[in-house]
Design a protein around this motif. Structure first.
Motif, PDB file in Angstrom:
ATOM      1  N   PRO A 117      21.405   1.500   8.902  1.00 22.48           N
ATOM      2  CA  PRO A 117      21.322   0.648  10.081  1.00 22.48           C
ATOM      3  C   PRO A 117      20.575  -0.645   9.797  1.00 22.48           C
ATOM      4  O   PRO A 117      19.490  -0.641   9.231  1.00 22.48           O
ATOM      5  CB  PRO A 117      20.559   1.511  11.090  1.00 22.48           C
ATOM      6  N   LYS A 118      21.168  -1.734  10.207  1.00 19.37           N
ATOM      7  CA  LYS A 118      20.578  -3.055  10.010  1.00 19.37           C
ATOM      8  C   LYS A 118      19.776  -3.486  11.233  1.00 19.37           C
ATOM      9  O   LYS A 118      18.711  -4.072  11.113  1.00 19.37           O
ATOM     10  CB  LYS A 118      21.689  -4.065   9.739  1.00 19.37           C
ATOM     11  N   SER A 119      20.296  -3.203  12.420  1.00 19.81           N
ATOM     12  CA  SER A 119      19.582  -3.593  13.636  1.00 19.81           C
ATOM     13  C   SER A 119      19.972  -2.697  14.803  1.00 19.81           C
ATOM     14  O   SER A 119      21.047  -2.098  14.802  1.00 19.81           O
ATOM     15  CB  SER A 119      19.864  -5.055  13.983  1.00 19.81           C
ATOM     16  N   LEU A 120      19.073  -2.632  15.776  1.00 16.03           N
ATOM     17  CA  LEU A 120      19.311  -1.900  17.015  1.00 16.03           C
ATOM     18  C   LEU A 120      18.958  -2.828  18.161  1.00 16.03           C
ATOM     19  O   LEU A 120      17.850  -3.360  18.209  1.00 16.03           O
ATOM     20  CB  LEU A 120      18.444  -0.632  17.071  1.00 16.03           C
ATOM     21  N   GLU A 121      19.923  -3.050  19.052  1.00 13.33           N
ATOM     22  CA  GLU A 121      19.722  -3.975  20.172  1.00 13.33           C
ATOM     23  C   GLU A 121      19.921  -3.235  21.482  1.00 13.33           C
ATOM     24  O   GLU A 121      20.929  -2.568  21.688  1.00 13.33           O
ATOM     25  CB  GLU A 121      20.725  -5.125  20.064  1.00 13.33           C
ATOM     26  N   ILE A 122      18.950  -3.362  22.371  1.00 12.04           N
ATOM     27  CA  ILE A 122      19.036  -2.787  23.711  1.00 12.04           C
ATOM     28  C   ILE A 122      19.516  -3.899  24.639  1.00 12.04           C
ATOM     29  O   ILE A 122      19.081  -5.052  24.526  1.00 12.04           O
ATOM     30  CB  ILE A 122      17.654  -2.264  24.178  1.00 12.04           C
ATOM     31  N   SER A 123      20.422  -3.552  25.566  1.00 11.60           N
ATOM     32  CA  SER A 123      20.931  -4.573  26.489  1.00 11.60           C
ATOM     33  C   SER A 123      19.800  -5.131  27.346  1.00 11.60           C
ATOM     34  O   SER A 123      18.706  -4.565  27.418  1.00 11.60           O
ATOM     35  CB  SER A 123      22.037  -3.988  27.369  1.00 11.60           C
ATOM     36  N   THR A 124      20.080  -6.222  28.018  1.00 11.49           N
ATOM     37  CA  THR A 124      19.078  -6.899  28.838  1.00 11.49           C
ATOM     38  C   THR A 124      18.558  -5.978  29.935  1.00 11.49           C
ATOM     39  O   THR A 124      19.345  -5.368  30.662  1.00 11.49           O
ATOM     40  CB  THR A 124      19.686  -8.165  29.471  1.00 11.49           C
ATOM     41  N   LEU A 125      17.239  -5.890  30.016  1.00 11.83           N
ATOM     42  CA  LEU A 125      16.596  -5.100  31.067  1.00 11.83           C
ATOM     43  C   LEU A 125      16.282  -6.048  32.223  1.00 11.83           C
ATOM     44  O   LEU A 125      15.497  -6.980  32.066  1.00 11.83           O
ATOM     45  CB  LEU A 125      15.311  -4.458  30.534  1.00 11.83           C
ATOM     46  N   LYS A 126      16.928  -5.810  33.360  1.00  8.49           N
ATOM     47  CA  LYS A 126      16.762  -6.714  34.497  1.00  8.49           C
ATOM     48  C   LYS A 126      16.636  -5.876  35.765  1.00  8.49           C
ATOM     49  O   LYS A 126      17.543  -5.099  36.085  1.00  8.49           O
ATOM     50  CB  LYS A 126      17.970  -7.649  34.583  1.00  8.49           C
ATOM     51  N   ALA A 127      15.522  -6.032  36.460  1.00  7.20           N
ATOM     52  CA  ALA A 127      15.289  -5.282  37.697  1.00  7.20           C
ATOM     53  C   ALA A 127      16.383  -5.592  38.713  1.00  7.20           C
ATOM     54  O   ALA A 127      16.775  -6.743  38.890  1.00  7.20           O
ATOM     55  CB  ALA A 127      13.924  -5.624  38.270  1.00  7.20           C
ATOM     56  N   GLY A 128      16.881  -4.569  39.363  1.00  8.25           N
ATOM     57  CA  GLY A 128      17.904  -4.733  40.388  1.00  8.25           C
ATOM     58  C   GLY A 128      19.316  -4.835  39.867  1.00  8.25           C
ATOM     59  O   GLY A 128      20.271  -4.833  40.638  1.00  8.25           O
ATOM     60  N   ASP A 129      19.492  -4.925  38.563  1.00  9.90           N
ATOM     61  CA  ASP A 129      20.825  -5.027  37.973  1.00  9.90           C
ATOM     62  C   ASP A 129      21.500  -3.659  38.034  1.00  9.90           C
ATOM     63  O   ASP A 129      20.857  -2.631  37.847  1.00  9.90           O
ATOM     64  CB  ASP A 129      20.709  -5.497  36.522  1.00  9.90           C
ATOM     65  N   THR A 130      22.795  -3.642  38.299  1.00 10.41           N
ATOM     66  CA  THR A 130      23.514  -2.369  38.410  1.00 10.41           C
ATOM     67  C   THR A 130      24.372  -2.064  37.188  1.00 10.41           C
ATOM     68  O   THR A 130      25.134  -1.110  37.200  1.00 10.41           O
ATOM     69  CB  THR A 130      24.414  -2.367  39.661  1.00 10.41           C
ATOM     70  N   SER A 131      24.264  -2.858  36.122  1.00  7.66           N
ATOM     71  CA  SER A 131      25.062  -2.588  34.934  1.00  7.66           C
ATOM     72  C   SER A 131      24.406  -1.494  34.090  1.00  7.66           C
ATOM     73  O   SER A 131      23.199  -1.267  34.153  1.00  7.66           O
ATOM     74  CB  SER A 131      25.253  -3.863  34.105  1.00  7.66           C
ATOM     75  N   VAL A 132      25.212  -0.838  33.320  1.00  7.98           N
ATOM     76  CA  VAL A 132      24.754   0.262  32.478  1.00  7.98           C
ATOM     77  C   VAL A 132      23.948  -0.289  31.303  1.00  7.98           C
ATOM     78  O   VAL A 132      24.356  -1.256  30.666  1.00  7.98           O
ATOM     79  CB  VAL A 132      25.967   1.072  31.943  1.00  7.98           C
ATOM     80  N   LEU A 133      22.804   0.324  31.034  1.00 10.98           N
ATOM     81  CA  LEU A 133      22.015  -0.052  29.863  1.00 10.98           C
ATOM     82  C   LEU A 133      22.700   0.494  28.623  1.00 10.98           C
ATOM     83  O   LEU A 133      23.156   1.637  28.605  1.00 10.98           O
ATOM     84  CB  LEU A 133      20.601   0.503  29.969  1.00 10.98           C
ATOM     85  N   THR A 134      22.779  -0.330  27.581  1.00 11.85           N
ATOM     86  CA  THR A 134      23.431   0.098  26.344  1.00 11.85           C
ATOM     87  C   THR A 134      22.528  -0.171  25.157  1.00 11.85           C
ATOM     88  O   THR A 134      21.568  -0.933  25.248  1.00 11.85           O
ATOM     89  CB  THR A 134      24.763  -0.661  26.119  1.00 11.85           C
ATOM     90  N   GLU A 135      22.866   0.476  24.059  1.00 10.67           N
ATOM     91  CA  GLU A 135      22.232   0.170  22.784  1.00 10.67           C
ATOM     92  C   GLU A 135      23.327  -0.072  21.768  1.00 10.67           C
ATOM     93  O   GLU A 135      24.319   0.647  21.715  1.00 10.67           O
ATOM     94  CB  GLU A 135      21.247   1.247  22.348  1.00 10.67           C
ATOM     95  N   LYS A 136      23.138  -1.148  20.978  1.00 10.12           N
ATOM     96  CA  LYS A 136      24.094  -1.529  19.935  1.00 10.12           C
ATOM     97  C   LYS A 136      23.418  -1.334  18.595  1.00 10.12           C
ATOM     98  O   LYS A 136      22.365  -1.914  18.331  1.00 10.12           O
ATOM     99  CB  LYS A 136      24.502  -2.992  20.073  1.00 10.12           C
ATOM    100  N   LEU A 137      24.043  -0.550  17.753  1.00 10.21           N
ATOM    101  CA  LEU A 137      23.539  -0.306  16.405  1.00 10.21           C
ATOM    102  C   LEU A 137      24.455  -1.003  15.413  1.00 10.21           C
ATOM    103  O   LEU A 137      25.655  -0.737  15.378  1.00 10.21           O
ATOM    104  CB  LEU A 137      23.492   1.198  16.123  1.00 10.21           C
ATOM    105  N   SER A 138      23.901  -1.930  14.633  1.00 13.19           N
ATOM    106  CA  SER A 138      24.661  -2.591  13.571  1.00 13.19           C
ATOM    107  C   SER A 138      24.428  -1.824  12.283  1.00 13.19           C
ATOM    108  O   SER A 138      23.284  -1.629  11.868  1.00 13.19           O
ATOM    109  CB  SER A 138      24.210  -4.040  13.398  1.00 13.19           C
TER     110      SER A 138
END
Length: 147
Positions: A117-138
């Protein structure tokens, strides 16, 4: 039931398997490719004409990104810790990206050789947002094979 010969398959879900650990809820895979260098051979033909011939060169290493919904599973974090702290004997692994059909049966498997694994990115954390939190592994790899 297998697809008819001329029908294309649809990837309904994807999985990532390393060291017999299978993560089935991968939502996106991007950047997966097999590539090699091209060598140009410039020469004159027997009748004196200039010609360029293209030959296959060395295979290139690659990088793939897998995305999944954020869960309590910490297998991505454990794996990236090994590479971040230089424990490459533990971090460098062989594994596969698996494409499943609508019935959940594997239809294609891409084997990644010496991947880490080169990097791990967590999606934007935003209060009140209804989108699903994701993690991207490169994941970087030395070669890919079809299984």
């Amino acid at each position: 039931m297998p697809l008819p010969e001329l029908d294309s398959s649809v990837g309904h879900s994807f999985g990532l398997e390393f060291d017999s650990v299978l993560i089935k809820r991968i939502t996106e895979v991007s950047g997966l490719k097999m590539e090699q260098d091209v060598i140009e051979l410039k020469q004159n033909t027997a009748d004196g004409k200039y010609a360029i011939k293209k030959l296959p060169g060395r295979p290139k290493a690659g990088e793939v990104t897998v995305t999944r919904g954020l869960t309590e599973d910490n297998s991505f974090e454990k794996w990236i810790k090994d590479s971040r702290f230089g424990r490459m004997a533990n971090a460098r692994r062989n594994g596969s990206i698996i494409v499943y059909d609508y019935e959940g049966l594997p239809i294609k498997r891409y084997k990644l050789i010496n991947a880490w694994p080169k990097s791990l990115e967590i999606s934007t954390l935003k209060a009140g947002d209804t989108s699903v939190l994701t993690e991207k592994l490169s994941i970087t790899y030395e070669s890919v094979e079809l299984d």
